[in-house]
Write a protein that holds these residues in place. Sequence first.
Motif, mmCIF file in Angstrom:
data_model
loop_
_atom_site.group_PDB
_atom_site.id
_atom_site.type_symbol
_atom_site.label_atom_id
_atom_site.label_comp_id
_atom_site.label_asym_id
_atom_site.label_seq_id
_atom_site.Cartn_x
_atom_site.Cartn_y
_atom_site.Cartn_z
ATOM 1 N N THR A 143 130.685 66.017 -74.006
ATOM 2 C CA THR A 143 131.057 67.420 -73.919
ATOM 3 C C THR A 143 129.833 68.262 -73.577
ATOM 4 O O THR A 143 128.812 68.186 -74.258
ATOM 5 C CB THR A 143 131.674 67.923 -75.238
ATOM 6 N N LEU A 144 129.962 69.036 -72.490
ATOM 7 C CA LEU A 144 128.938 69.995 -72.086
ATOM 8 C C LEU A 144 129.429 71.373 -72.495
ATOM 9 O O LEU A 144 130.612 71.690 -72.316
ATOM 10 C CB LEU A 144 128.743 69.992 -70.572
ATOM 11 N N THR B 220 132.535 81.364 -72.938
ATOM 12 C CA THR B 220 131.898 80.076 -73.177
ATOM 13 C C THR B 220 132.754 78.997 -72.531
ATOM 14 O O THR B 220 133.979 79.008 -72.675
ATOM 15 C CB THR B 220 131.758 79.798 -74.687
ATOM 16 N N THR B 221 132.104 78.078 -71.822
ATOM 17 C CA THR B 221 132.814 76.986 -71.152
ATOM 18 C C THR B 221 132.426 75.666 -71.785
ATOM 19 O O THR B 221 131.246 75.411 -72.033
ATOM 20 C CB THR B 221 132.475 76.955 -69.646
ATOM 21 N N GLU B 222 133.425 74.831 -72.050
ATOM 22 C CA GLU B 222 133.217 73.473 -72.530
ATOM 23 C C GLU B 222 133.892 72.521 -71.554
ATOM 24 O O GLU B 222 135.071 72.693 -71.232
ATOM 25 C CB GLU B 222 133.829 73.263 -73.916
ATOM 26 N N ILE B 223 133.136 71.548 -71.076
ATOM 27 C CA ILE B 223 133.677 70.519 -70.194
ATOM 28 C C ILE B 223 133.597 69.203 -70.944
ATOM 29 O O ILE B 223 132.505 68.747 -71.301
ATOM 30 C CB ILE B 223 132.877 70.421 -68.879
ATOM 31 N N LEU C 279 138.470 71.248 -68.975
ATOM 32 C CA LEU C 279 137.591 72.408 -68.873
ATOM 33 C C LEU C 279 138.250 73.534 -69.668
ATOM 34 O O LEU C 279 139.333 73.990 -69.302
ATOM 35 C CB LEU C 279 137.398 72.807 -67.409
ATOM 36 N N VAL C 280 137.612 73.918 -70.758
ATOM 37 C CA VAL C 280 138.164 74.940 -71.649
ATOM 38 C C VAL C 280 137.222 76.136 -71.640
ATOM 39 O O VAL C 280 136.024 75.994 -71.863
ATOM 40 C CB VAL C 280 138.329 74.403 -73.084
ATOM 41 N N ARG C 281 137.791 77.310 -71.376
ATOM 42 C CA ARG C 281 137.017 78.553 -71.415
ATOM 43 C C ARG C 281 137.589 79.431 -72.522
ATOM 44 O O ARG C 281 138.806 79.525 -72.689
ATOM 45 C CB ARG C 281 137.087 79.283 -70.083
ATOM 46 N N SER C 282 136.680 80.119 -73.235
ATOM 47 C CA SER C 282 137.125 81.052 -74.270
ATOM 48 C C SER C 282 136.201 82.258 -74.263
ATOM 49 O O SER C 282 135.003 82.141 -74.029
ATOM 50 C CB SER C 282 137.140 80.378 -75.639
ATOM 51 N N ASN D 47 140.188 83.022 -70.845
ATOM 52 C CA ASN D 47 140.649 81.912 -71.669
ATOM 53 C C ASN D 47 141.493 80.990 -70.797
ATOM 54 O O ASN D 47 142.443 81.443 -70.155
ATOM 55 C CB ASN D 47 141.487 82.417 -72.847
ATOM 56 N N SER D 48 141.112 79.713 -70.774
ATOM 57 C CA SER D 48 141.889 78.767 -69.985
ATOM 58 C C SER D 48 141.649 77.361 -70.499
ATOM 59 O O SER D 48 140.694 77.092 -71.224
ATOM 60 C CB SER D 48 141.505 78.847 -68.498
ATOM 61 N N ASN D 49 142.543 76.481 -70.100
ATOM 62 C CA ASN D 49 142.419 75.066 -70.410
ATOM 63 C C ASN D 49 142.914 74.310 -69.187
ATOM 64 O O ASN D 49 144.115 74.202 -68.973
ATOM 65 C CB ASN D 49 143.236 74.705 -71.649
#
Length: 139
Positions: free
Chosen positions: A38-39, A53-56, A66-69, A73-75
């Motif tokens: 996880t990045l 904040t983005t988590e890959i 790829l989750v953004r919050s 906000n997206s998944n």
Amino acid sequence: MEKIMINIDGTQNFGNGEANNVELTTEGELSVSADSYTLKYKESELTGMEGTTTEITVENNGIVNLVRSGTVNSNLVFEEGKRHLSYYDTNDGAFSIGVFASYVDTVLERNYGEISITYAMDVDDKPIGENEIRVRFKR
């Protein structure tokens, strides 16, 4: 979590001859577990998503999430050869989008990694563009 440098190159092709290129180098964090990498990094003004904040996460089965919050906000789910319905919430409103990944390739090591994805997006089954993203990281 380990500190890393992340380099992101992305191209959005809108299908009308218009393209948008984004290059970003930023500090981030890497977390490695038995079944995923996880990045995590903060978006900047350059990407138009400051405050997000983005988590890959790359799972051992090759699926990339790829989750953004934050302000966005997206998944998004990227699985080669498959279409996934995803959620996207922005200041302009929330909607569902289809994401079809035609190419997903990952090379992941503890000190270095690269994620390459080519994908198409659609809203209500109407194409809205073809995209490419390459994310590289190093300690």
